[in-house]
Design an enzyme around this catalytic site. Structure first.
Site, PDB file in Angstrom:
ATOM      1  N   HIS A 214      51.337   3.601  11.014  1.00  0.00           N
ATOM      2  CA  HIS A 214      51.804   2.626  12.013  1.00  0.00           C
ATOM      3  C   HIS A 214      53.305   2.358  11.898  1.00  0.00           C
ATOM      4  CE1 HIS A 214      51.288  -0.748   9.019  1.00  0.00           C
ATOM      5  NE2 HIS A 214      52.297  -1.232   9.700  1.00  0.00           N
TER       6      HIS A 214
ATOM      7  N   ASP B 176      45.603   5.126   8.294  1.00  0.00           N
ATOM      8  CA  ASP B 176      46.987   4.657   8.436  1.00  0.00           C
ATOM      9  C   ASP B 176      47.862   5.273   7.342  1.00  0.00           C
ATOM     10  OD1 ASP B 176      49.155   3.260   9.362  1.00  0.00           O
ATOM     11  OD2 ASP B 176      48.483   1.297   8.631  1.00  0.00           O
TER      12      ASP B 176
ATOM     13  N   SER C 272      54.685  -3.031   4.850  1.00  0.00           N
ATOM     14  CA  SER C 272      53.838  -1.921   5.293  1.00  0.00           C
ATOM     15  C   SER C 272      54.393  -0.581   4.868  1.00  0.00           C
ATOM     16  CB  SER C 272      53.741  -1.906   6.817  1.00  0.00           C
ATOM     17  OG  SER C 272      52.735  -2.753   7.239  1.00  0.00           O
TER      18      SER C 272
HETATM   19  N1  ARG Z   1      51.359  -4.508   9.191  1.00  0.00           N
HETATM   20  C1  ARG Z   1      52.331  -5.105   8.331  1.00  0.00           C
HETATM   21  C2  ARG Z   1      53.641  -4.355   8.413  1.00  0.00           C
HETATM   22  O1  ARG Z   1      53.828  -3.615   9.331  1.00  0.00           O
HETATM   23  C3  ARG Z   1      51.859  -5.240   6.915  1.00  0.00           C
HETATM   24  C4  ARG Z   1      50.794  -6.187   6.869  1.00  0.00           C
HETATM   25  C5  ARG Z   1      50.256  -6.448   5.543  1.00  0.00           C
HETATM   26  N2  ARG Z   1      49.642  -7.694   5.729  1.00  0.00           N
HETATM   27  C6  ARG Z   1      48.968  -8.347   4.823  1.00  0.00           C
HETATM   28  N3  ARG Z   1      48.547  -9.527   5.105  1.00  0.00           N
HETATM   29  N4  ARG Z   1      48.762  -7.815   3.659  1.00  0.00           N
HETATM   30  O2  ARG Z   1      54.550  -4.593   7.639  1.00  0.00           O
END
Ligand code: ARG
Length: 318
Positions: free
Chosen positions: A79, A126, A264
């Protein structure tokens, strides 16, 4: 559906006020990833800051590709790179992004490959690789992380060697002591960390849900593995499907400690043999550090053949 996840993640501001009172072993006030502390510089030598136009947007991990002391392959989350990667650079050996160290290496990416079965609606699979224009050289502050199938073998170059990882993270008195190193493994499945095994997530992401800015300094937080059944239960109540073979949950039931936006693609590691091993890739959550919503990580052990094929097809280090 991950439309929901991502929207909630990105827009989920105004959540609970997070406890920030803990003081770590050096007496420094706790700052976070969320609820974590500042990593000792160089203690996560595999961590990569992925940047576009000089700004951090995701993490990554440098992996071994052959027998030379350098690598041109970074693992990250699909992503992170799915919507385009113009002017993508990988920064290795960084700690404070606001004051670059003389030893950090900045290399541009020539190509990104996300898993062919990555589904942005469910966030399953992912995982992606970033292929670098030239190899990043290993040094005191730059080392590859081990992968779950790596074994100790004489003569092969090392991985996962952190000269100075701070030995432990703030303990949680309400929980049983996590298993001692090496990492607790599920019997018969050498590369699957067992429930409650302590993991370390690291990154330059937000220090609170809905926070305004990424952290300049690298932060780390200790989070225990959540069993797949419990993870699936907690997320199904929020309308989100967990794919247990492809996802790993980590976090405390009471919340308070978690990765967050900007983390992420970065590493979820534990100390194992032959060295710190990448078990997870930071993927998603509902908000950050909320009770009952552990962080969800891509289960790296599920992708051995895909990762090895990417190395074989894309690395020019032999
Ligand atoms: N999707 C998020 C990003 O793009 C990371 C999310 C991780 N979230 C969590 N609550 N551990 O950085």
């Amino acid at each position: 559906m991950s439309g929901v996840v991502v929207a909630v993640s990105l827009l989920g501001c105004g959540g609970s006020e997070l406890e920030r009172a803990e003081v770590d072993a050096t007496g420094r006030m706790d700052q976070a990833i969320v609820g974590g502390n500042e990593a000792r510089p160089g203690s996560h030598p595999w961590i990569i800051s992925l940047q576009q136009y000089g700004s951090h947007f995701c993490g990554g991990s440098l992996i071994r590709v052959g027998n030379r002391a350098e690598s041109d392959i970074v693992l990250t989350a699909a992503h992170c790179i799915y919507d385009g990667t113009s002017r993508l650079t990988a920064v290795a050996g960084a700690h404070d992004l606001a004051s670059p160290s003389s030893t950090q290496q900045v290399v541009s990416a020539t190509k990104t490959v996300y898993h062919p079965a990555y589904n942005p609606d469910t966030t399953v699979n992912d995982i992606a690789v970033v292929v670098l224009a030239k190899p990043i050289k290993f040094s005191a502050t730059v080392q590859p992380v081990c992968l779950p199938w790596d074994t100790v073998s004489a003569g092969s170059p090392s991985c996962g060697q952190s000269s100075s990882m701070r030995p432990t993270l703030v303990s949680q008195p309400s929980l049983a002591e996590p298993p001692r190193n090496p990492v607790g493994l599920v019997p018969g499945e050498a590369s699957v960390p067992a429930e409650n095994t302590m993991m370390i997530a690291a990154g330059w992401g937000l220090t609170s849900e809905g926070g305004a800015a990424y952290s300049n300094v690298l932060l780390q937080v200790g989070v225990p593995i959540v069993g797949s059944a419990a993870l699936a239960r907690q997320y199904s109540s929020q309308g989100i499907t967990i794919f247990p073979e492809a996802m790993l949950g980590a976090g405390y039931a009471q919340g308070g400690k978690d990765s967050c936006q900007g983390d992420s693609g970065g590493p979820l590691v534990a100390k194992a043999l032959p060295g710190y091993t990448l078990y997870g890739i930071t993927s998603f959550g509902i908000g950050c550090a909320r009770a009952g919503s552990p962080g969800v990580y891509t289960r790296v052990s599920n992708y051995r053949s895909w990762i090895n094929a990417q190395i074989a097809n894309n690395s020019r280090v032999q």
